[in-house]
Design a protein around this motif. Structure first.
Motif, PDB file in Angstrom:
ATOM      1  N   THR A  56       0.838  -1.194   0.000  1.00  0.00           N
ATOM      2  CA  THR A  56       0.000   0.000   0.000  1.00  0.00           C
ATOM      3  C   THR A  56       0.874   1.246   0.000  1.00  0.00           C
ATOM      4  O   THR A  56       2.090   1.182   0.177  1.00  0.00           O
ATOM      5  CB  THR A  56      -0.894   0.055   1.261  1.00  0.00           C
ATOM      6  OG1 THR A  56      -0.055   0.075   2.429  1.00  0.00           O
ATOM      7  CG2 THR A  56      -1.854  -1.123   1.309  1.00  0.00           C
ATOM      8  N   ALA A  57       0.218   2.379  -0.195  1.00  0.00           N
ATOM      9  CA  ALA A  57       0.804   3.691   0.038  1.00  0.00           C
ATOM     10  C   ALA A  57      -0.140   4.443   0.967  1.00  0.00           C
ATOM     11  O   ALA A  57      -1.362   4.314   0.851  1.00  0.00           O
ATOM     12  CB  ALA A  57       0.991   4.459  -1.265  1.00  0.00           C
ATOM     13  N   TRP A  58       0.425   5.195   1.899  1.00  0.00           N
ATOM     14  CA  TRP A  58      -0.376   6.001   2.813  1.00  0.00           C
ATOM     15  C   TRP A  58      -0.188   7.472   2.493  1.00  0.00           C
ATOM     16  O   TRP A  58       0.950   7.947   2.354  1.00  0.00           O
ATOM     17  CB  TRP A  58       0.058   5.776   4.259  1.00  0.00           C
ATOM     18  CG  TRP A  58      -0.531   4.576   4.935  1.00  0.00           C
ATOM     19  CD1 TRP A  58      -0.568   3.303   4.463  1.00  0.00           C
ATOM     20  CD2 TRP A  58      -1.125   4.542   6.254  1.00  0.00           C
ATOM     21  NE1 TRP A  58      -1.145   2.471   5.380  1.00  0.00           N
ATOM     22  CE2 TRP A  58      -1.498   3.203   6.495  1.00  0.00           C
ATOM     23  CE3 TRP A  58      -1.357   5.504   7.234  1.00  0.00           C
ATOM     24  CZ2 TRP A  58      -2.112   2.809   7.686  1.00  0.00           C
ATOM     25  CZ3 TRP A  58      -1.957   5.113   8.421  1.00  0.00           C
ATOM     26  CH2 TRP A  58      -2.335   3.781   8.637  1.00  0.00           C
ATOM     27  N   LEU A  59      -1.294   8.211   2.404  1.00  0.00           N
ATOM     28  CA  LEU A  59      -1.270   9.663   2.311  1.00  0.00           C
ATOM     29  C   LEU A  59      -1.648  10.200   3.689  1.00  0.00           C
ATOM     30  O   LEU A  59      -2.798  10.077   4.131  1.00  0.00           O
ATOM     31  CB  LEU A  59      -2.247  10.157   1.251  1.00  0.00           C
ATOM     32  CG  LEU A  59      -2.416  11.676   1.121  1.00  0.00           C
ATOM     33  CD1 LEU A  59      -1.091  12.372   0.852  1.00  0.00           C
ATOM     34  CD2 LEU A  59      -3.433  12.003   0.016  1.00  0.00           C
ATOM     35  N   VAL A  60      -0.670  10.766   4.380  1.00  0.00           N
ATOM     36  CA  VAL A  60      -0.870  11.237   5.751  1.00  0.00           C
ATOM     37  C   VAL A  60      -1.046  12.749   5.726  1.00  0.00           C
ATOM     38  O   VAL A  60      -0.113  13.489   5.389  1.00  0.00           O
ATOM     39  CB  VAL A  60       0.319  10.856   6.655  1.00  0.00           C
ATOM     40  CG1 VAL A  60       0.081  11.352   8.078  1.00  0.00           C
ATOM     41  CG2 VAL A  60       0.533   9.340   6.634  1.00  0.00           C
ATOM     42  N   ASP A  61      -2.251  13.201   6.058  1.00  0.00           N
ATOM     43  CA  ASP A  61      -2.543  14.633   6.097  1.00  0.00           C
ATOM     44  C   ASP A  61      -2.103  15.169   7.449  1.00  0.00           C
ATOM     45  O   ASP A  61      -2.680  14.833   8.481  1.00  0.00           O
ATOM     46  CB  ASP A  61      -4.038  14.859   5.885  1.00  0.00           C
ATOM     47  CG  ASP A  61      -4.367  16.310   5.583  1.00  0.00           C
ATOM     48  OD1 ASP A  61      -3.585  17.190   5.988  1.00  0.00           O
ATOM     49  OD2 ASP A  61      -5.404  16.563   4.945  1.00  0.00           O
ATOM     50  N   LEU A  62      -1.070  16.019   7.451  1.00  0.00           N
ATOM     51  CA  LEU A  62      -0.530  16.556   8.693  1.00  0.00           C
ATOM     52  C   LEU A  62      -1.295  17.777   9.192  1.00  0.00           C
ATOM     53  O   LEU A  62      -1.037  18.251  10.296  1.00  0.00           O
ATOM     54  CB  LEU A  62       0.944  16.925   8.502  1.00  0.00           C
ATOM     55  CG  LEU A  62       1.881  15.774   8.115  1.00  0.00           C
ATOM     56  CD1 LEU A  62       3.306  16.290   7.938  1.00  0.00           C
ATOM     57  CD2 LEU A  62       1.843  14.658   9.147  1.00  0.00           C
ATOM     58  N   ASP A  63      -2.237  18.269   8.398  1.00  0.00           N
ATOM     59  CA  ASP A  63      -3.079  19.391   8.812  1.00  0.00           C
ATOM     60  C   ASP A  63      -4.339  18.804   9.447  1.00  0.00           C
ATOM     61  O   ASP A  63      -5.403  18.746   8.830  1.00  0.00           O
ATOM     62  CB  ASP A  63      -3.421  20.272   7.618  1.00  0.00           C
ATOM     63  CG  ASP A  63      -3.866  21.660   8.033  1.00  0.00           C
ATOM     64  OD1 ASP A  63      -4.123  21.864   9.239  1.00  0.00           O
ATOM     65  OD2 ASP A  63      -3.966  22.537   7.163  1.00  0.00           O
ATOM     66  N   LEU A  64      -4.211  18.357  10.694  1.00  0.00           N
ATOM     67  CA  LEU A  64      -5.240  17.525  11.311  1.00  0.00           C
ATOM     68  C   LEU A  64      -6.592  18.208  11.423  1.00  0.00           C
ATOM     69  O   LEU A  64      -7.630  17.542  11.335  1.00  0.00           O
ATOM     70  CB  LEU A  64      -4.771  17.082  12.701  1.00  0.00           C
ATOM     71  CG  LEU A  64      -3.468  16.268  12.746  1.00  0.00           C
ATOM     72  CD1 LEU A  64      -3.141  15.883  14.182  1.00  0.00           C
ATOM     73  CD2 LEU A  64      -3.572  15.025  11.877  1.00  0.00           C
ATOM     74  N   GLY A  65      -6.620  19.495  11.607  1.00  0.00           N
ATOM     75  CA  GLY A  65      -7.895  20.168  11.775  1.00  0.00           C
ATOM     76  C   GLY A  65      -8.630  20.471  10.494  1.00  0.00           C
ATOM     77  O   GLY A  65      -9.768  20.950  10.529  1.00  0.00           O
TER      78      GLY A  65
END
Length: 240
Positions: A56-65
Motif C-alpha cells: 500500500t501507500a499512505w497519504l498522511v494529512d498533517l493538517d489535522l484540523g
C-alpha cells in the motif's frame, strides 16, 4: 484540488530512486505560503506511489484540523478514482501522533482514522474533527514509534504538510521524511523565501530533494537560483 499526475512524471522518476534503511520510503510536500497547491501535489503523487506499490501507500494529512487530502478524495478530485471507503483505526498499536488541548479524561485516543481509496492501494488519513469538544484543539506531536510502525506496514508514506505561514508541523516532522518537496507559486514567492524554507527544513534534519514551481510565468529562473536538484511544473489552478 486537481489531479496533476500527468505533470509529475519527472518528479516521480527522481523520488522513486529514494531508498530508506527504515522501511517504506517517505516524501513530504510543503509550501512556504498557503494556497500554493500542496494538497493537489501530494494527493496526485500518492496515487502514483500506490500504483507502484506491492502493498500500500499512505497519504498522511498533517493538517489535522482541516483534512484537505481526505476532502479532495471525498469530492472526487481525480477522475476515475473512487471515494475513500470505511474508516479503520490508524493508531498502529502506538501512542497517538496528536495531542488534544485541553486533554480530555481518557486521552481521546483513536481519533485518527485511515480510509482505503477503493480500487487502489492508497489509504488516506482523516482526523475526526467532529469529535472535538467545544473549545478543544488538536496538534501533532513527536511519536517516532508510530512513524516506524507505519514504515513497517506500507511501501510509501506521502505527507501533506500545512504551509509554514500557518504551522511549524513540517519542521517538526521533517526528519521523518526521506525527502522533502517544496511547492512554490513562482509569481508570488521569491527565491529568498524558498531558500529560507529549504534551510529551515534542513536545520531540522530534513532533506530537500526538489522544488516544484507552480503557475510559472514571470520568473522562469527561480529553480536555477536554488541549490540541489529542482523540478519545474507549469499549470493553471491546482490550488489547495
Amino acid at each position: 484540488m486537481r489531479d496533476l499526475r500527468p505533470d509529475l512524471a519527472t518528479l516521480w522518476q527522481s523520488a522513486s530512486r529514494l531508498r530508506s534503511a527504515r522501511g517504506a520510503r517517505s516524501v513530504m510536500f510543503v509550501a512556504a505560503r498557503s494556497g500554493e497547491g500542496t494538497s493537489s501535489m501530494a494527493a496526485s503523487f500518492a496515487l502514483m506511489a500506490a500504483e507502484h506499490s506491492a502493498r500500500t501507500a499512505w497519504l498522511v494529512d498533517l493538517d489535522l484540523g482541516v483534512n484537505a487530502a481526505f476532502g479532495g478524495f471525498d469530492t472526487g478530485f481525480a477522475g476515475g478514482v473512487a471515494r475513500p471507503g470505511r474508516a479503520y483505526d490508524a493508531s498502529l498499536g502506538c501512542e497517538p501522533i496528536y495531542q488534544l488541548v485541553p486533554t480530555p479524561m481518557g486521552g481521546g485516543g483513536k481519533m485518527l482514522t485511515v480510509h482505503p481509496v477503493e480500487g487502489t492501494r492508497l489509504l488516506v488519513t482523516r482526523f475526526r474533527t467532529e469529535r472535538l469538544a467545544a473549545g478543544q484543539s488538536v496538534c501533532l506531536r513527536a511519536q517516532p514509534d508510530w512513524w516506524q510502525a507505519l514504515r513497517r506496514s506500507t511501501d510509501w508514506i506521502i505527507m501533506d504538510a500545512p504551509a509554514l505561514d500557518r504551522s511549524d508541523v513540517a519542521l517538526d516532522v521533517a526528519a521523518e521524511a526521506d525527502g522533502v518537496v517544496l511547492v512554490v507559486e513562482a509569481e508570488r514567492t521569491d527565491a529568498e523565501e524558498v531558500a529560507r524554507l529549504q534551510a529551515g527544513i534542513e536545520d531540522q534534519g530534513g532533506r530537500v530533494i526538489g522544488v516544484v514551481l507552480n503557475r510559472m510565468r514571470a520568473d522562469a529562473h527561480l529553480a536555477g537560483r536554488l541549490g540541489g536538484q529542482q523540478y519545474r511544473r507549469q499549470y493553471e489552478g491546482g490550488r489547495r
